[in-house]
Design an enzyme around this catalytic site. Structure first.
Site, PDB file in Angstrom:
ATOM      1  N   LYS A 162      29.042  28.642  -3.596  1.00 31.29           N
ATOM      2  CA  LYS A 162      27.848  28.372  -2.780  1.00 31.29           C
ATOM      3  C   LYS A 162      26.806  27.698  -3.667  1.00 31.29           C
ATOM      4  O   LYS A 162      26.423  28.242  -4.700  1.00 31.29           O
ATOM      5  CB  LYS A 162      27.281  29.678  -2.211  1.00 31.29           C
ATOM      6  CG  LYS A 162      25.877  29.537  -1.600  1.00 31.29           C
ATOM      7  CD  LYS A 162      25.331  30.862  -1.068  1.00 31.29           C
ATOM      8  CE  LYS A 162      23.888  30.716  -0.576  1.00 31.29           C
ATOM      9  NZ  LYS A 162      23.309  31.982  -0.077  1.00 31.29           N
ATOM     10  N   ASP A 214      16.784  27.646  -1.059  1.00 31.65           N
ATOM     11  CA  ASP A 214      16.962  28.336   0.213  1.00 31.65           C
ATOM     12  C   ASP A 214      15.611  28.828   0.739  1.00 31.65           C
ATOM     13  O   ASP A 214      15.135  29.885   0.353  1.00 31.65           O
ATOM     14  CB  ASP A 214      17.928  29.520   0.039  1.00 31.65           C
ATOM     15  CG  ASP A 214      18.163  30.264   1.351  1.00 31.65           C
ATOM     16  OD1 ASP A 214      17.781  29.737   2.410  1.00 31.65           O
ATOM     17  OD2 ASP A 214      18.746  31.368   1.290  1.00 31.65           O
ATOM     18  N   LYS A 216      11.921  32.406   5.094  1.00 31.90           N
ATOM     19  CA  LYS A 216      11.714  33.553   4.211  1.00 31.90           C
ATOM     20  C   LYS A 216      10.221  33.784   4.000  1.00 31.90           C
ATOM     21  O   LYS A 216       9.438  32.845   4.089  1.00 31.90           O
ATOM     22  CB  LYS A 216      12.349  33.264   2.847  1.00 31.90           C
ATOM     23  CG  LYS A 216      13.862  33.321   2.823  1.00 31.90           C
ATOM     24  CD  LYS A 216      14.361  33.154   1.394  1.00 31.90           C
ATOM     25  CE  LYS A 216      15.882  33.168   1.354  1.00 31.90           C
ATOM     26  NZ  LYS A 216      16.476  34.442   1.784  1.00 31.90           N
ATOM     27  N   ASP A 261      19.835  29.830  -5.828  1.00 27.82           N
ATOM     28  CA  ASP A 261      20.838  30.113  -4.792  1.00 27.82           C
ATOM     29  C   ASP A 261      22.054  29.186  -4.908  1.00 27.82           C
ATOM     30  O   ASP A 261      22.926  29.192  -4.049  1.00 27.82           O
ATOM     31  CB  ASP A 261      20.174  29.985  -3.410  1.00 27.82           C
ATOM     32  CG  ASP A 261      20.831  30.863  -2.361  1.00 27.82           C
ATOM     33  OD1 ASP A 261      21.542  31.809  -2.729  1.00 27.82           O
ATOM     34  OD2 ASP A 261      20.617  30.596  -1.160  1.00 27.82           O
ATOM     35  N   ASP A 318      18.771  31.798   8.007  1.00 23.39           N
ATOM     36  CA  ASP A 318      18.731  32.202   6.603  1.00 23.39           C
ATOM     37  C   ASP A 318      20.083  32.751   6.129  1.00 23.39           C
ATOM     38  O   ASP A 318      20.294  32.960   4.949  1.00 23.39           O
ATOM     39  CB  ASP A 318      17.619  33.243   6.400  1.00 23.39           C
ATOM     40  CG  ASP A 318      17.239  33.415   4.938  1.00 23.39           C
ATOM     41  OD1 ASP A 318      17.661  32.580   4.116  1.00 23.39           O
ATOM     42  OD2 ASP A 318      16.516  34.387   4.633  1.00 23.39           O
ATOM     43  N   GLU A 336      22.735  31.194   5.672  1.00 23.63           N
ATOM     44  CA  GLU A 336      23.301  29.852   5.564  1.00 23.63           C
ATOM     45  C   GLU A 336      24.461  29.772   4.580  1.00 23.63           C
ATOM     46  O   GLU A 336      25.309  28.889   4.706  1.00 23.63           O
ATOM     47  CB  GLU A 336      22.205  28.854   5.146  1.00 23.63           C
ATOM     48  CG  GLU A 336      21.941  28.749   3.631  1.00 23.63           C
ATOM     49  CD  GLU A 336      21.438  30.033   2.996  1.00 23.63           C
ATOM     50  OE1 GLU A 336      20.887  30.876   3.721  1.00 23.63           O
ATOM     51  OE2 GLU A 336      21.604  30.209   1.774  1.00 23.63           O
ATOM     52  N   ARG A 377      27.091  31.685   4.090  1.00 27.32           N
ATOM     53  CA  ARG A 377      28.407  31.896   4.720  1.00 27.32           C
ATOM     54  C   ARG A 377      28.820  30.673   5.534  1.00 27.32           C
ATOM     55  O   ARG A 377      30.001  30.409   5.701  1.00 27.32           O
ATOM     56  CB  ARG A 377      28.369  33.176   5.571  1.00 27.32           C
ATOM     57  CG  ARG A 377      27.391  33.140   6.707  1.00 27.32           C
ATOM     58  CD  ARG A 377      26.978  34.538   7.159  1.00 27.32           C
ATOM     59  NE  ARG A 377      26.084  35.188   6.184  1.00 27.32           N
ATOM     60  CZ  ARG A 377      25.548  36.396   6.352  1.00 27.32           C
ATOM     61  NH1 ARG A 377      25.836  37.105   7.424  1.00 27.32           N
ATOM     62  NH2 ARG A 377      24.751  36.908   5.434  1.00 27.32           N
TER      63      ARG A 377
HETATM   64  N1  BES Z   1      20.372  33.466  -0.680  1.00 23.11           N
HETATM   65  C1  BES Z   1      20.141  34.569   0.183  1.00 23.11           C
HETATM   66  C2  BES Z   1      20.607  35.897  -0.412  1.00 23.11           C
HETATM   67  C3  BES Z   1      19.880  36.370  -1.645  1.00 23.11           C
HETATM   68  C4  BES Z   1      18.792  37.206  -1.528  1.00 23.11           C
HETATM   69  C5  BES Z   1      20.321  36.034  -2.894  1.00 23.11           C
HETATM   70  C6  BES Z   1      18.151  37.668  -2.641  1.00 23.11           C
HETATM   71  C7  BES Z   1      19.673  36.485  -4.025  1.00 23.11           C
HETATM   72  C8  BES Z   1      18.590  37.317  -3.893  1.00 23.11           C
HETATM   73  C9  BES Z   1      20.888  34.361   1.492  1.00 23.11           C
HETATM   74  O1  BES Z   1      21.031  33.062   1.910  1.00 23.11           O
HETATM   75  C10 BES Z   1      20.106  35.065   2.538  1.00 23.11           C
HETATM   76  O2  BES Z   1      19.016  34.651   2.810  1.00 23.11           O
HETATM   77  N2  BES Z   1      20.680  36.106   3.099  1.00 23.11           N
HETATM   78  C11 BES Z   1      20.048  36.873   4.114  1.00 23.11           C
HETATM   79  C12 BES Z   1      21.050  37.117   5.203  1.00 23.11           C
HETATM   80  C13 BES Z   1      20.453  37.714   6.447  1.00 23.11           C
HETATM   81  C14 BES Z   1      19.531  36.739   7.119  1.00 23.11           C
HETATM   82  C15 BES Z   1      21.581  38.102   7.371  1.00 23.11           C
HETATM   83  C16 BES Z   1      19.598  38.183   3.503  1.00 23.11           C
HETATM   84  O3  BES Z   1      20.325  38.720   2.672  1.00 23.11           O
HETATM   85  O4  BES Z   1      18.509  38.628   3.816  1.00 23.11           O
HETATM   86 ZN    ZN Z   2      21.023  31.621   0.490  1.00 26.76          ZN
HETATM   87 MN    MN Z   3      19.430  32.360   3.080  1.00 27.17          MN
END
Ligand code: BES
Ligand code: ZN
Ligand code: MN
Length: 491
Positions: A256, A261, A268, A279, A338, A340, A342
């Site tokens: 990834k 992000d 966010k 990210d 968010d 994204e 996956r």
């Molecule tokens: N890149 C983030 C995950 C992340 C969070 C990585 C903190 C490193 C530190 C990912 O794209 C994300 O935003 N995930 C969301 C998913 C949710 C919306 C289902 C999350 O984990 O909040």
């Molecule tokens: Zn992300």
């Molecule tokens: Mn995200």
């Protein structure tokens, strides 16, 4: 970009700028030759010399030893000494000697519960990773003098080979850290593709698909995520083909690489959004790991696929409620833009299988939930195949990239069930967020062994981890694991 030079030496010999002696907490003074002993005993009596892990004491010897400086490095209780302890001690030494640089001598110690080769590997990794500075963008670099050479005392040729490999791998770990620390205005998806293409060589082929080619392949998920940014998405593909591959297996590494992000329309919060430049750490790890395997000429084929995109907000953003069609034909209801990672991985996993990967492993800073579960030390591993999971865990264990197994289960599938499409990309339930993401990815993993590493915690640090990662930012998590896995599959 050079490796630190490695030399092994039976005993004494040569004259390093600093000579390291390790001291366990169980002992009052380190093992040393005659002349220093008096001085060391005196310091121990004064309470200055102690073996706590990470402690360093520097002695200026005025010719009282072969080296001008002797560093006594604490490594904690002897029975508790593991590779991480040695890495931590070596990192403390490297940071302590930033004003000295030059040649570092390290005395391997056969009374420790680690083989000399394991010690040597940990010393090199600790010194090289510990000396890393994320401050490349400061106009006045105060990075200190580099360690150009490490002499290992008490090792043999085998120890030298292990240490040499560790030097190469550690260099690539720091290369991956540089990418993760790069600001997102500098490292766009196209910028990342260029960095990868620069690595192409006789045994490493690198190509990057542009947004139009991504659309032509039907990659509706990667395309949608990358669409809002003027810096369009790229699918970066590396092929490492050694002249004599040991097996038919093709390791498929998938990464990834969201170069920033923002969350998209499911924006966010502002707090620490700037860390989302990291990210793309999974993508950086698979590129660097592949380059390291190629430099070491490991006899196993690797196909690496990196989905690079920037998740921004614009009038052309994809939306919550949209239904996308991924390259494998499955439809996805977007419930949160968010989630994204996956989505971009879905298309990259499909591409890796299509191009012949037999054993797939993806790396991603995928979910905040994984970081909540495991903190900044361990990544979580999900796999659809027991043997492949065991291979990955064993490689992880030796590599220093800590990894712990998590479950997949048919009954978790309902977490991604959608009323409208084949699946949805997130759930409003606050349950098992990392498992849900893995279940989603499983839909795109194709036939054959597949593993998924969620490295959201250890991939990018908000603060020192208190070991050999004392700096904020990218860790290069995954690079060492990949090389160790490839080394084992080539053996
Ligand atoms: N890149 C983030 C995950 C992340 C969070 C990585 C903190 C490193 C530190 C990912 O794209 C994300 O935003 N995930 C969301 C998913 C949710 C919306 C289902 C999350 O984990 O909040
Ligand atoms: Zn992300
Ligand atoms: Mn995200």
């Amino acid at each position: 970009m050079d490796d630190v030079a490695i030399e092994v030496s039976g005993t004494g010999g040569g004259s390093p700028d600093a000579l390291v002696l390790v001291l366990a907490e169980d002992d009052s003074t380190p093992r040393s030759d005659g002349e220093l002993e008096q001085q060391l005993r005196g310091l121990a009596e004064d309470g200055e010399l102690r073996g706590e892990l990470g402690r360093t004491v520097v002695l200026h010897t005025d010719g009282g030893s072969t080296a001008r400086r002797v560093v006594v490095a604490g490594i904690g209780k002897r029975a508790e000494v593991d590779a991480d302890a040695v890495r931590t001690a070596a990192a403390a030494v490297a940071r302590r000697l930033r004003d000295v640089g030059g040649t570092l001598g390290w005395t391997l110690d056969d009374s420790l519960p680690l083989s000399l080769a394991e010690q040597a590997r940990a010393v090199i990794e600790g010194a090289v990773l510990g000396a890393y500075s994320p401050g490349r963008w400061k106009t006045e670099e105060r990075g200190g003098k580099p360690i150009g050479k490490i002499v290992l005392y008490g090792g043999d040729n085998g120890v030298g080979d292990t240490a040499g490999r560790a030097a190469t791998v550690s260099k690539w770990v720091n290369w991956a850290r540089d990418l993760a620390n790069s600001p997102p205005n500098e490292l766009t998806p196209e910028g990342l593709a260029k960095r990868a293409v620069d690595l192409a060589g006789s045994n490493l082929q690198v190509t990057a698909l542009d947004p139009q080619q991504i659309d032509e392949l039907g990659m509706g998920a990667l395309s949608a995520v990358g669409r809002a940014s003027v810096n369009g998405p790229r699918l970066i593909v590396l092929r490492y083909e050694p002249p004599r591959a040991k097996r038919d297996a093709v390791i498929g590494l998938v990464g990834k690489a969201i170069t920033f992000d923002a969350g998209g329309i499911s924006l966010k919060p502002a707090l620490k959004m700037y860390d989302m430049k990291g990210d793309m750490a999974g993508g950086a790890a698979v590129i660097a790991g592949t380059a390291a395997a190629a430099e070491l000429e490991l006899p196993v084929r690797i196909l690496t696929v990196v989905a690079a995109a920037e998740n921004l907000v614009s009038g052309d953003s994809f939306r919550p409620g949209d239904i996308l069609r991924a390259a494998n034909g499955k439809t996805i209801e977007i419930t949160n833009t968010d989630a994204e990672g996956r989505l971009v991985l879905a298309d990259a996993l499909w591409y890796a299988r299509k191009e012949g990967a037999t054993h797939v492993l993806d790396f991603a800073t995928l979910t905040g939930a994984m970081e909540v579960a495991l903190g900044d030390l361990y990544a979580g591993l999900f796999a659809n195949d027991d043997a492949w999971r065991d291979d990955i865990l064993a490689a992880a264990q030796t590599s220093g990239d800590h990894t712990w197994p998590f479950p997949l289960h048919r009954r978790y599938r309902r977490y991604v069930d959608s009323s409208y499409a084949d699946m949805k990309n997130s759930s409003e339930l606050r349950q098992a967020g990392a498992v849900l993401a893995a279940e989603f990815l499983k839909e795109f993993s194709g036939e054959g062994p597949w593993g998924h590493i969620d490295m959201a915690g250890p991939g990018f640090l908000e603060r020192s981890r208190g070991d050999y990662y004392t700096q904020r930012g990218g860790t290069g998590y995954g690079v060492r694991l990949i090389v160790e896995l490839a080394r084992r599959l080539g053996a």
